[in-house]
Design a protein around this motif. Structure first.
Motif, PDB file in Angstrom:
ATOM      1  N   ARG A  54     -73.642 -36.833  21.008  1.00  0.00           N
ATOM      2  CA  ARG A  54     -75.030 -36.347  21.052  1.00  0.00           C
ATOM      3  C   ARG A  54     -75.251 -35.491  22.298  1.00  0.00           C
ATOM      4  O   ARG A  54     -75.929 -34.459  22.245  1.00  0.00           O
ATOM      5  N   ARG A  65     -74.027 -31.796  22.259  1.00  0.00           N
ATOM      6  CA  ARG A  65     -74.897 -30.824  21.571  1.00  0.00           C
ATOM      7  C   ARG A  65     -75.896 -30.166  22.512  1.00  0.00           C
ATOM      8  O   ARG A  65     -76.414 -29.091  22.223  1.00  0.00           O
ATOM      9  N   THR A  66     -76.185 -30.810  23.669  1.00  0.00           N
ATOM     10  CA  THR A  66     -77.083 -30.174  24.639  1.00  0.00           C
ATOM     11  C   THR A  66     -76.399 -28.977  25.286  1.00  0.00           C
ATOM     12  O   THR A  66     -77.066 -28.084  25.802  1.00  0.00           O
ATOM     13  N   CYS A 100     -72.662 -25.183   8.824  1.00  0.00           N
ATOM     14  CA  CYS A 100     -72.598 -25.211  10.292  1.00  0.00           C
ATOM     15  C   CYS A 100     -71.200 -25.008  10.863  1.00  0.00           C
ATOM     16  O   CYS A 100     -71.040 -24.925  12.078  1.00  0.00           O
ATOM     17  N   THR A 110     -73.676 -27.228  23.510  1.00  0.00           N
ATOM     18  CA  THR A 110     -73.309 -26.296  22.437  1.00  0.00           C
ATOM     19  C   THR A 110     -74.519 -25.709  21.720  1.00  0.00           C
ATOM     20  O   THR A 110     -74.430 -24.632  21.133  1.00  0.00           O
ATOM     21  N   GLY A 111     -75.650 -26.441  21.788  1.00  0.00           N
ATOM     22  CA  GLY A 111     -76.840 -25.959  21.085  1.00  0.00           C
ATOM     23  C   GLY A 111     -76.797 -26.225  19.591  1.00  0.00           C
ATOM     24  O   GLY A 111     -77.653 -25.743  18.840  1.00  0.00           O
ATOM     25  N   ASP A 112     -75.785 -27.001  19.126  1.00  0.00           N
ATOM     26  CA  ASP A 112     -75.680 -27.310  17.700  1.00  0.00           C
ATOM     27  C   ASP A 112     -76.885 -28.124  17.234  1.00  0.00           C
ATOM     28  O   ASP A 112     -77.258 -29.107  17.867  1.00  0.00           O
ATOM     29  N   LYS A 113     -77.473 -27.692  16.137  1.00  0.00           N
ATOM     30  CA  LYS A 113     -78.612 -28.395  15.541  1.00  0.00           C
ATOM     31  C   LYS A 113     -78.301 -28.631  14.078  1.00  0.00           C
ATOM     32  O   LYS A 113     -78.550 -27.789  13.226  1.00  0.00           O
ATOM     33  N   SER A 154     -80.882 -31.319  17.054  1.00  0.00           N
ATOM     34  CA  SER A 154     -79.519 -31.743  17.364  1.00  0.00           C
ATOM     35  C   SER A 154     -79.307 -33.229  17.097  1.00  0.00           C
ATOM     36  O   SER A 154     -78.174 -33.679  16.941  1.00  0.00           O
TER      37      SER A 154
END
Length: 346
Positions: free
Chosen positions: A143, A146-147, A47, A149-152, A164
């Motif tokens: 947390r 991530r909404t 990632c 960046t879209g990181d999951k 995420s």
């Protein structure tokens, strides 16, 4: 010689020129300096996350591999880090050494107490630089980020779906395992999600916390209120091309179209009956389970459908909302009015 070695273990000859902390080895000082330089030479190949220490990268990789090498000897729960296991063990020991001076609540970890005290002070020191939202803890902010960046980071090893949040992955995995750890203490209804049990309990308590500000109707679920609000909105952008009926929600149009196509994708596993809507199948299943969640507060009669309870309540209130246009006789049920209308040949 042993005494000499013990003395050298406690010696810390290497000092940080930035903050003054001392270390027993040159390597420890070098690793510490990265907290000041923000150097992160260790990269995750999955990632792209970067870390200042190789050990932290090793721990991070477990979020991708699912490895949980630290196991609880009491309940067999497994964790990716030793500190997580140590925190978990306090659930079994019941140890809560940290107390809130305001309300007396006790906590197993000092960090939990710190976060709790912010409920009294209202302090939210962690702010999102993107949207300005504020949070009481660093973990909540991470947390939230991530909404944007879209990181999951958390992937399901069965189907590959990524999430995420770690708890979102854990909830998802129950789809594959069939696990339903949460159950209703009243009727035994079981669910994979704790929030579903909380909503389900309202069928027993009658609680309806969501109110329509237009007509004051109340609902047990936020989604039901959202759906209801469409009845006040005259806009119906979803039109049926077969019969010209229009709907405020796309989902309602899809369900309606099944009346034209005859499609019935929801089947009863007990008797094989098929239905065009999931809700219809849910109501039908009560004929097999005998579940009657809708109870009369006056005489304790119970019903499998809310509409039947509503009709029953009229036997207590005397309400007769269905009027005959021919002779003005009134009825409590629509079916009774239909039967009556045949006496007028209407």
């Amino acid at each position: 010689m042993m005494t000499h070695n013990l003395i050298r273990i406690h010696e810390k000859p290497y000092s940080c020129k930035v903050c003054g902390l001392t270390f027993s080895t040159k390597g420890s000082l070098k690793r510490h300096m990265m907290t000041h330089t923000h150097e992160k030479p260790y990269f995750c190949e999955v990632c792209g996350s970067a870390f200042s220490q190789k050990h932290n990268l090793t721990i991070h990789m477990r979020t991708h591999t699912g490895e949980n090498p630290y196991k609880c000897v009491i309940c067999a729960s497994a964790f990716s880090t030793r500190s997580s296991l140590e925190r978990h063990m306090k659930i079994h020991t019941g140890e809560k050494p940290y107390s809130c001076e305001t309300c007396g609540s006790a906590f197993s970890l000092k960090s939990y107490l710190k976060q709790h005290t912010q409920t009294h002070t209202g302090e939210k020191p962690y702010a999102c630089k993107i949207c300005g939202s504020e949070f009481s803890s660093d973990s909540d902010l991470k947390r939230h980020i991530r909404t944007h960046t879209g990181d999951k980071l958390y992937s399901c090893q069965v189907c590959g779906l990524a999430f995420s949040l770690k708890f979102s992955l854990k909830n998802h995995q129950r789809i594959h395992t069939g696990e339903k750890p949460y159950s209703c203490e009243v009727c035994g209804f079981a669910s994979a999600h704790k929030s579903y049990i909380r909503i389900h309990m309202r069928t027993h308590t009658g609680e309806k916390p969501y109110k329509c500000e237009v007509c004051l109707s109340t609902f047990a679920e936020r989604g039901h209120l959202t759906t209801h609000m469409k009845t006040h909105d005259s806009e119906k952008p979803y039109a049926c091309k077969t019969c010209t009926l229009s709907f405020s929600r796309k989902h309602n149009l899809i369900s309606h179209m099944m009346k034209h196509t005859g499609e019935q994708p929801y089947s009863c596993e007990v008797c094989g009956s098929a239905f065009s809507q999931k809700l219809s199948l849910k109501r039908h299943m009560r004929t097999h389970t005998g579940e009657k969640p809708f109870k009369c507060d006056v005489c304790d009669s119970a019903f499998s459908q809310k509409i039947n309870l509503k009709a029953h309540m009229r036997t207590h209130t005397g309400e007769k909302p269905y009027n005959c246009v021919a002779c003005v006789t009134a009825f409590s049920r629509k079916s009774s009015l239909k039967r009556h209308m045949k006496t007028h040949n209407v």
